[in-house]
Design a protein around this motif. Structure first.
Motif, short mmCIF file in Angstrom:
data_model
loop_
_atom_site.label_atom_id
_atom_site.label_comp_id
_atom_site.label_asym_id
_atom_site.label_seq_id
_atom_site.Cartn_x
_atom_site.Cartn_y
_atom_site.Cartn_z
N SER A 187 -18.02 36.78 -56.89
CA SER A 187 -16.82 37.58 -56.87
C SER A 187 -16.60 38.32 -55.70
N ARG A 244 -17.41 41.17 -61.13
CA ARG A 244 -17.73 39.89 -61.90
C ARG A 244 -16.63 38.85 -61.80
N ASP A 270 -17.07 44.81 -66.39
CA ASP A 270 -17.53 44.82 -65.03
C ASP A 270 -16.81 44.19 -64.06
N ASN A 281 -22.54 38.82 -56.33
CA ASN A 281 -21.83 38.05 -57.00
C ASN A 281 -20.74 37.25 -56.13
#
Length: 224
Positions: A168, A67, A64, A166
């Motif tokens: 990130s 993330r 992913d 997220n």
């Protein structure tokens, strides 16, 4: 016109024309667990605006790219970050410390179910303003809401409600405290969640809305 991509191990990308201070990406484009049609939105925007585009070529179930670094995605994340670096260097907008010299727009396209907010819905996540400047967020919220409502009177546009992003998404701006320094205050990331109906049946309109936003950003914040 078929878009030419440079293929890496985890993603493919197009550097754009080299004039637009923006890239768009679809990091969950590959099945299984794909955000269907987000890759098409990215391709359309690259063709229409000349911005850069990145599309994942592995499933989020394998790595992913949206993330924090972990055991399964670290190679993919490093490749994704190198690709962004390649794009901003191609644009010649970073100084010797890798800090952006000019405001930069990053639109990350994702998919959400119609059941969340109905078939005509867009949610934008900025991690409560951490992934962008207040000035750019205010401008973006106003521009997206107006353009969307002009195109779809019944559309629902939300910010930082359910899909806030997220952590990130803020790393490109603030760094991740693990060696990735990010690009400082000029980097502005928006996570765009599109309902299934908008992605599958109204891609042309969605492309037009966001291409206008990219053009407006260039004129408002970049052009001198």
């Amino acid at each position: 016109m078929t878009l030419k991509f440079i293929h890496e191990n985890y993603l493919k990308y197009n550097k754009g024309t080299g004039f637009i201070s923006c890239h768009v990406d679809a990091l969950h484009a590959e099945p299984p667990a794909a955000d269907l049609f987000t890759d098409k939105v990215v391709e359309n925007l690259v063709k229409k605006t000349g911005c850069a585009g990145i599309v994942s070529t592995v499933s989020r179930t394998i790595a992913d790219l949206n993330r924090n670094l972990n055991e399964t995605n670290h190679e993919g994340i490093h490749e994704y970050r190198r690709t962004i670096q390649e794009i901003v260097k191609y644009l010649k907008i970073v100084d010797s410390n890798n800090r952006l010299l000019t405001p930069y727009l990053h639109l990350s396209f994702h998919g959400m179910k119609d059941t969340h907010y109905g078939p005509y819905a867009i949610e934008v996540g900025t991690l409560y303003g951490q992934s962008c400047s207040k000035e750019v967020k205010d401008w973006f919220q106003q521009a997206l809401t107006k353009k969307s409502e002009d195109s779809f009177p019944k559309i629902h546009v939300l910010f930082d409600n359910k899909f806030v992003g997220n952590e990130s998404i803020a790393f490109h701006r603030q760094g991740d405290n693990s060696g990735y320094l990010g690009y400082s205050h000029n980097f502005n990331t928006f996570q765009i969640e599109l309902s299934r109906t908008l992605r599958s049946k109204h891609r042309t309109t969605i492309t037009n809305i966001f291409s206008e936003i990219i053009d407006d950003f260039q004129q408002t914040f970049v052009a001198t």
